[in-house]
Enzyme design. Structure first.
Site, PDB file in Angstrom:
ATOM      1  NE  ARG A 187      45.478  19.562  14.462  1.00  0.00           N
ATOM      2  CZ  ARG A 187      44.254  19.542  14.960  1.00  0.00           C
ATOM      3  NH1 ARG A 187      44.063  19.204  16.229  1.00  0.00           N
ATOM      4  NH2 ARG A 187      43.221  19.863  14.239  1.00  0.00           N
ATOM      5  CE1 TYR A 246      51.274  13.381   8.303  1.00  0.00           C
ATOM      6  CE2 TYR A 246      49.511  14.365   9.585  1.00  0.00           C
ATOM      7  CZ  TYR A 246      50.082  14.060   8.361  1.00  0.00           C
ATOM      8  OH  TYR A 246      49.468  14.465   7.204  1.00  0.00           O
ATOM      9  CE  LYS A 265      47.055  23.578  13.795  1.00  0.00           C
ATOM     10  NZ  LYS A 265      46.276  24.687  13.252  1.00  0.00           N
ATOM     11  CG  HIS A 313      43.113  27.679  14.198  1.00  0.00           C
ATOM     12  ND1 HIS A 313      42.136  26.706  14.129  1.00  0.00           N
ATOM     13  CD2 HIS A 313      44.070  27.310  13.316  1.00  0.00           C
ATOM     14  CE1 HIS A 313      42.494  25.789  13.254  1.00  0.00           C
ATOM     15  NE2 HIS A 313      43.652  26.129  12.739  1.00  0.00           N
ATOM     16  CB  SER A 365      40.930  21.807  11.235  1.00  0.00           C
ATOM     17  OG  SER A 365      41.628  22.263  12.369  1.00  0.00           O
ATOM     18  CB  CYS A 372      36.379  25.543   7.320  1.00  0.00           C
ATOM     19  SG  CYS A 372      35.236  24.562   8.290  1.00  0.00           S
ATOM     20  CG  ASP A 410      47.012  26.865  10.746  1.00  0.00           C
ATOM     21  OD1 ASP A 410      45.781  26.690  10.642  1.00  0.00           O
ATOM     22  OD2 ASP A 410      47.725  26.183  11.503  1.00  0.00           O
ATOM     23  NE  ARG A 430      47.159  18.343   7.108  1.00  0.00           N
ATOM     24  CZ  ARG A 430      46.664  19.328   7.853  1.00  0.00           C
ATOM     25  NH1 ARG A 430      47.078  20.569   7.703  1.00  0.00           N
ATOM     26  NH2 ARG A 430      45.714  19.076   8.732  1.00  0.00           N
TER      27      ARG A 430
HETATM   28  C1  OXD Z   1      44.755  22.058  11.607  1.00  0.00           C
HETATM   29  C2  OXD Z   1      45.994  22.334  10.852  1.00  0.00           C
HETATM   30  O1  OXD Z   1      44.457  20.888  11.854  1.00  0.00           O
HETATM   31  O2  OXD Z   1      46.253  23.511  10.580  1.00  0.00           O
HETATM   32  O3  OXD Z   1      44.068  23.026  11.962  1.00  0.00           O
HETATM   33  O4  OXD Z   1      46.745  21.400  10.552  1.00  0.00           O
HETATM   34 MN    MN Z   2      44.958  24.889  11.533  1.00  0.00          MN
END
Ligand code: OXD
Ligand code: MN
Length: 603
Positions: free
Chosen positions: A70, A213, A222, A242, A264, A266, A289, A381
């Site tokens: 991102r 991406y 998001k 989130h 993100s 964690c 998520d 991913r």
């Molecule tokens: C993030 C994701 O970056 O879920 O939080 O991809």
């Molecule tokens: Mn996320």
């Protein structure tokens, strides 16, 4: 505010006139569409078909090395007033941004197909569902949207019946021809160096340019579910978060629902697929998520997972850390930027203890153990449908959602923050969410280093002023009876000892923390008051069968008053950054913390 929209067909015509694609395809999310597009992308080498025995109906994509994550610095919230985007977002004046984007999108799809992807976030027809239409010139994006959202023409029917929808425009920004018709050549992974991920929260529009991406391009995630979603939630009285969402069943057979926000990377996906180490407990996955949370008619908060798939980080995911994820991705999965084995399967750091002797790395180069660079990109991913998760709750996509019993906030803190602490009330819980942070560098025990703040794990995802967002959380709580609100907890799996070693084993052992959380909900344990909230009394934790170093437990719950005072100072500075938009209730929480730390603040 949302304006009356033109029809989807008129919007598509308008965008086609601007972007000038070669043809237009309306997508239906069908199996036939999946087969056709995967075959197309295998033929043009965007996708590598994996070994059909080892990994049926699965594919590997390698992106351009510059298009791997991102792009937060290229993400914009274009509200009419800058103050409404707040100090944590990049802002541009909407008219200026629109002019810039029109120039970028002019002819951006020359020589490409424009795909129209009608999608729903949440079960179609559900009270909490919201609809979108993504226009994209990337078939790879269409396939990922199949897995991550509900792509269906029924959305168009709902829209024709009057349902609101979010126009979400995406282009990789790599036309095949220029305005004079001269071929520009095709890159292996088309994208543009100049990237824009733009949200217009008032008109509920998304424009994304230049990246193919993940969150930059799969606009239901998001962009819509969090940035536009949070603005919708502010105006309509709900919360777009989130957060993962799980159902936990106790040995007594009672079901509880927990939502948890972590920044993100964690371990949200791991917690969403928790394999409890204590007997009798069961965890079922609802989402990993994003959660949309709304008050119901009975005055309780109910949550849905608006997504339909996982876009999980591959490295670190293995049989030891997350066996459920490994089973989930056994087939029908798109992998991006992982390594390829010689027999056509995938590999990444952490999948197995030892790497295969030879791999093709994410850049397409030969790779062998001992190489200086990882075989898989650290942000590589997997995209997979949630239906494939062996522990998915059978009613994960129920239109009613689930009633929330607890909310957890976590960061990655080597110091200070205990394994678990309960908020005194909703406003204190909002304070915990607002102050989520991780150490910038691994600071020594007892010393607060620079903290990277990630309030509510929403720093890159909140579509409006973060201070107003805290107030919105306070308002939601104030509008409901306190006894009906979920209990709020702060957790930290990452505390370290002075030698830099983790004090808590994490993963499946986190079920012991969940067990305490649930016994608090049931009022079976009393906990013990502390300046920062209610801690477990050590004998309230179920530690049967856990080997933990002597003294580690005490250290996990140690409150170092001086460090907390230093942290309170940092929080003061952090809150000051939001000026008058910091709710007074948050300042009061800070004063209360300082008072409980026995500290007369010199303000
Ligand atoms: C993030 C994701 O970056 O879920 O939080 O991809
Ligand atoms: Mn996320």
């Amino acid at each position: 505010m949302s304006q009356a929209r033109i029809s989807p067909a008129s919007w598509v015509t308008e965008i086609a006139e601007l972007t000038k694609p070669e043809n237009i395809v309306w997508c239906d999310g069908s199996q036939e569409e999946w087969t056709r597009l995967t075959e197309l992308l295998v033929a043009d080498k965007t996708l590598i078909r994996l070994n059909a025995v080892a990994r049926p109906n699965s594919f590997l994509a390698r992106t351009h090395p510059s298009d791997v994550a991102r792009v937060e610095d290229r993400t914009f919230i274009c509200s009419e007033q800058e103050i409404d985007a707040g100090p944590t977002n990049n802002w541009r004046q909407p008219a200026e941004m629109r002019a810039l984007l029109h120039a970028k999108f002019d002819g951006a799809m020359r020589g490409r197909t424009l795909y129209v992807v009608p999608f729903s976030m949440g079960p179609v027809g559900a009270r909490q569902a919201r609809y979108g239409i993504e226009i994209t010139d990337s078939a790879f994006v269409v396939l990922n949207m199949h897995l991550m959202t509900r792509v269906t023409p029924t959305v168009l029917e709902k829209i024709s019946e009057g349902a609101d929808w979010v126009p979400a425009l995406h282009s990789v920004g790599a036309p095949r021809f220029d305005a004079a018709g001269v071929a520009l050549g095709e890159q292996a992974w088309p994208c543009n160096e100049d990237k824009y991920v733009v949200q217009f929260p008032e008109s509920r529009e998304i424009w994304s340019f230049g990246s193919g991406y993940g969150g930059n391009a799969l606009l239901g995630k998001k962009c819509m579910s969090l940035r536009i979603g949070s603005a919708l939630g502010r105006d309509e009285g709900w919360l777009a978060e989130h957060m993962l969402l799980v159902r936990v069943t106790s040995p007594m057979g009672k079901k509880y629902h927990i939502a948890a926000a972590f920044p993100s990377a964690c371990g949200k996906t791991n917690l969403a697929m928790l394999n409890p180490t204590i007997p009798g407990w069961k965890v079922e996955t609802i989402g990993d998520d994003i959660a949309w949370i709304a008050p119901d008619e009975a005055g309780r908060l109910r949550a849905i997972n608006p997504e339909a798939g996982f876009f999980g980080v591959a490295p670190g995911t293995g049989m030891k850390t997350n066996p459920i994820a490994i089973q989930t991705i056994a087939a029908n999965t798109i992998f991006t930027n992982v390594a390829l084995t010689d027999d056509g399967d995938v590999w990444w750091e952490g999948l197995t203890d030892e790497a295969p002797e030879h791999l093709t790395d994410w850049l397409g180069q030969d790779w062998a153990p001992g190489a200086d660079t990882p075989a898989a990109h650290p942000n590589s991913r997997f995209t997979v449908s949630i239906d494939q998760c062996p522990i998915v709750a059978s009613d994960w996509d129920s239109s009613d959602g689930v009633e929330l019993d607890a909310i957890l906030f976590g960061g990655r803190r080597a110091t200070n923050v205990p394994l678990v602490v309960e908020a005194r009330d909703w406003a204190h819980g909002v304070f915990m969410g607002a102050t989520i942070s991780s150490e910038q560098t691994a600071a020594a025990e007892g010393v607060v280093g620079t903290l990277r703040r990630d309030p509510f794990a929403m720093l890159p995802f909140c579509g409006y002023n973060m201070g107003d967002y805290w107030q919105h959380w306070l308002n939601i709580g104030a509008g409901l009876e306190a006894t009906k609100l979920p209990k709020v907890f702060q957790v930290n799996w990452f505390r370290k000892n002075a030698a830099g070693k983790f004090l808590w084993p994490g993963f499946g052992e986190n079920s012991r923390v969940i067990d305490w959380v649930i016994r608090r909900i049931e009022g079976e344990v009393a906990g013990v008051d502390s300046p920062i909230g209610l801690l477990p009394q050590l004998d309230e934790l179920n530690l049967d069968g856990l080997e933990i170093a002597a003294g580690a437990l005490e250290e996990l719950f140690h409150i170092d008053v001086n460090s907390w005072r230093a942290e309170a100072r940092l929080t003061e500075d952090f809150f000051a950054g939001f000026g008058s938009h910091t709710p007074s209730a948050m300042d009061e929480q800070l004063r209360e913390l300082e008072r409980r730390l026995g500290w007369d603040p010199i303000s």
